[in-house]
Design a protein around this motif. Sequence first.
Motif, mmCIF file in Angstrom:
data_model
loop_
_atom_site.group_PDB
_atom_site.id
_atom_site.type_symbol
_atom_site.label_atom_id
_atom_site.label_comp_id
_atom_site.label_asym_id
_atom_site.label_seq_id
_atom_site.Cartn_x
_atom_site.Cartn_y
_atom_site.Cartn_z
ATOM 1 N N THR A 578 -12.015 35.837 90.034
ATOM 2 C CA THR A 578 -12.266 37.159 89.457
ATOM 3 C C THR A 578 -12.821 38.099 90.519
ATOM 4 O O THR A 578 -13.609 37.690 91.377
ATOM 5 C CB THR A 578 -13.285 37.061 88.301
ATOM 6 O OG1 THR A 578 -12.806 36.131 87.331
ATOM 7 C CG2 THR A 578 -13.491 38.424 87.634
ATOM 8 N N TYR A 580 -15.120 41.426 91.131
ATOM 9 C CA TYR A 580 -16.197 42.215 90.514
ATOM 10 C C TYR A 580 -16.536 43.384 91.436
ATOM 11 O O TYR A 580 -16.322 43.322 92.650
ATOM 12 C CB TYR A 580 -17.450 41.364 90.321
ATOM 13 C CG TYR A 580 -17.283 40.174 89.415
ATOM 14 C CD1 TYR A 580 -17.604 40.245 88.059
ATOM 15 C CD2 TYR A 580 -16.839 38.955 89.918
ATOM 16 C CE1 TYR A 580 -17.469 39.143 87.233
ATOM 17 C CE2 TYR A 580 -16.686 37.843 89.099
ATOM 18 C CZ TYR A 580 -16.999 37.947 87.753
ATOM 19 O OH TYR A 580 -16.858 36.847 86.922
ATOM 20 N N VAL A 611 -13.884 43.763 87.331
ATOM 21 C CA VAL A 611 -14.978 43.747 86.358
ATOM 22 C C VAL A 611 -16.166 44.459 86.987
ATOM 23 O O VAL A 611 -16.613 44.102 88.086
ATOM 24 C CB VAL A 611 -15.377 42.306 85.981
ATOM 25 C CG1 VAL A 611 -16.595 42.316 85.063
ATOM 26 C CG2 VAL A 611 -14.206 41.583 85.339
ATOM 27 N N ASP A 664 -21.044 34.525 84.237
ATOM 28 C CA ASP A 664 -20.377 35.797 84.007
ATOM 29 C C ASP A 664 -20.720 36.388 82.648
ATOM 30 O O ASP A 664 -20.836 37.616 82.487
ATOM 31 C CB ASP A 664 -18.865 35.579 84.142
ATOM 32 C CG ASP A 664 -18.055 36.777 83.714
ATOM 33 O OD1 ASP A 664 -17.757 36.903 82.503
ATOM 34 O OD2 ASP A 664 -17.712 37.588 84.594
ATOM 35 N N ASP A 665 -20.904 35.540 81.672
ATOM 36 C CA ASP A 665 -21.161 36.023 80.303
ATOM 37 C C ASP A 665 -22.548 36.631 80.154
ATOM 38 O O ASP A 665 -22.855 37.241 79.134
ATOM 39 C CB ASP A 665 -20.988 34.882 79.297
ATOM 40 C CG ASP A 665 -21.909 33.719 79.574
ATOM 41 O OD1 ASP A 665 -22.221 33.473 80.762
ATOM 42 O OD2 ASP A 665 -22.307 33.031 78.619
ATOM 43 N N ALA A 670 -21.943 45.349 81.847
ATOM 44 C CA ALA A 670 -20.644 45.001 82.416
ATOM 45 C C ALA A 670 -19.518 45.713 81.677
ATOM 46 O O ALA A 670 -19.583 45.924 80.453
ATOM 47 C CB ALA A 670 -20.431 43.501 82.350
ATOM 48 N N THR A 671 -18.499 46.100 82.460
ATOM 49 C CA THR A 671 -17.292 46.704 81.898
ATOM 50 C C THR A 671 -16.107 45.874 82.354
ATOM 51 O O THR A 671 -15.884 45.696 83.549
ATOM 52 C CB THR A 671 -17.116 48.155 82.391
ATOM 53 O OG1 THR A 671 -18.280 48.909 82.036
ATOM 54 C CG2 THR A 671 -15.891 48.786 81.749
ATOM 55 N N ARG A 672 -15.362 45.388 81.366
ATOM 56 C CA ARG A 672 -14.260 44.484 81.716
ATOM 57 C C ARG A 672 -12.913 45.148 81.435
ATOM 58 O O ARG A 672 -12.778 45.962 80.567
ATOM 59 C CB ARG A 672 -14.385 43.183 80.916
ATOM 60 C CG ARG A 672 -15.726 42.495 81.176
ATOM 61 C CD ARG A 672 -15.884 41.245 80.338
ATOM 62 N NE ARG A 672 -17.237 40.716 80.441
ATOM 63 C CZ ARG A 672 -17.671 39.927 81.415
ATOM 64 N NH1 ARG A 672 -16.834 39.530 82.334
ATOM 65 N NH2 ARG A 672 -18.932 39.520 81.446
#
Length: 672
Positions: A578, A580, A611, A664-665, A670-672
Amino acid sequence: MGIAFDDGAADALITAANSADEVLRDEGGFLYGAVEQAVQDFNGGYGRLFRDACAIRSDDRGKLAGVLAALAEDVGEAKHRAQQEKARQKNMEAWQQRDNIRKQHLLSGDIAEASVTVATMVLDPMPESTPVPAPAVSAVFSPRDRPRFAGGPGTGTTSADPDKLRGFASVSRTATNTLNSHSVAVRNAWSSFTASCSWVTIETESFVAGFERLLAANAADADWIEQVATAFETAGSGSIEDSMLNRLFIQYAAPNQVGLNDIGTMSAAQLKVWLGNGGTARLRELLTQPALDPVATATWWSGLGHSVEPATGKVTVGEEQHLLIGALPDVIGNLNGVTATARDLANRKKLLQMHDYLKKYRNEHGGDVDEGSQEGMVNKIWESLYDSEGKEKTDRLDPSAVRQLISFVPYGLKQGSDTGYGASISVGDLDAAKHISYQIPGLDTTIDHDMASKTKQAYDQRAEQRDLAVPNGIDPARLAVVAWIGVEPAKDLGVFSNDQAKVVGAALRNDVTGVNAVHQNLDNTAMITAVGHSMGSLGVMEAAKAGLPVDNLVLVGDVGAPDNVSSVNNLHLNPGGTVYRGTYTVDYTSVIGHGAGWYRKYTTDPGFGAVTFGTDGFTAPDGTIEPPTKTHDGQTGGKDGIYGYFDKSTESSINQAKISLGLDDQLTNATR
């Protein structure tokens, strides 16, 4: 007047040389029977080596005997000339005394005495005034190398009778012992001659050392033949495959006969011999060849032998590995595929050598350390690893926060490295780590100015991760954060170009690939995160364009995407990886950076696909405040209430730690 020439010393050298010459010429007959017995059953690859060695020995002793005979003749001639010169000088001195008396008579005023004096002058002319030329002596001898390693595919077999081989070794040692006493006599006589006969010119001399090397080669042959005999006795057979003998005698191989896999078959004793016989240069050649595969290197290095503590993952370097570190610390310390533990040992060895030398130089010459100099670089790395008393920096409350110097290139551009200065320090055991973070810095970062502060930044991030690890069931001892300046990033106007970012990216990719290979051989699996700050974000994306084996790519205060990167789909990470990003709301430096290259794509665009995590501050449900980032800098220490992206306990730093730990959770804002 006189000349420096001792007849007694010359006679002693003549006697010693002639005596050694005679014994050398007799050795062939003394050895003949033992050689003939040995070769009757000694066939195959190693039998041929024995015959070759015997032929070389015969040829060398003949050459040395000739050199000694010629030396005796030359010294005899020198003695004769010295006697002539001494006689000439004696005659001249006596004549000079007579001539002085005659001159006094001529000046006396006695005409009768003067007449007699003139008559004697005619009958007593001046003797030869030209000195006898000083002779020159030259005695050159160097024995040839004797092959004791067959090499090749090793598909053949060698047969031998070990008793006959031992018989040769015994006779050979007797002959060598006899010659040894003559070698000592020749050496002592030569030393005396050169000290007391300096009238003679010594042009070239190598026969004394050559004589000693010849005897050493003879002794080595006897040892080698006994080892061959032992191999046959151990096998319990009169025939052995050459491949097996090659493994037993790899230490005798010429450097160019040995490859990396051959080195892996050597015992520590064999490796020590091989390195001492010119193998170090060959090892450097092998380990610095272009495009050396880190995966293959990791397999090779592991095969040399190290131990791993299962519970902690701690690596203990093996004896053979220690020998290679001692031989080539500058190479092993920067070789991708070698464990971080070994690289740290090698790089510290090189660092200590350079620091001690430069410190002594500065103490003797005074003055200030130049900005950007090699000395400044070495000093800053030293300060990152050692305290003022020269003791390794440790954390009393967290013993697992060890520091490893995993790369150290103390050379300027084009002086040993295509990329210039470079160094990286891991806080935490990189070999044992289950979670690894690389921090890649931004514009104008240099080793000599920033290494200590970047190491502190890595330390603080590891502490951040440690705080989160325990409540989330993660081993807090197996974390590593790397202050990575394997290549110094762009400087000044380099902000307008992506060129140096490409260099950074390639170097980072190689390093991470090497760590992955090491972990695979250690049977260790780690989550790896690459964090690029400012211009460092360009470096990590350049690495990922061609494939960067990490699980997370984090862009902090980034300055936009490089060419050919329009979305995260153009960045190739490990499967499931991922991307970020995190930039505080009014980071104008980041905004300007996007425009600096004019064509850099904004990572904030919805289509980019990264993310986004929070950096503007967060208040936890329990009231804990995670301060906002308010400057483009990495760390400020919270001066005047202003925090950078990597200051501990900020929302930015905590979110980076969560990403590195796979949490990550738990990201905030956070904006995914």
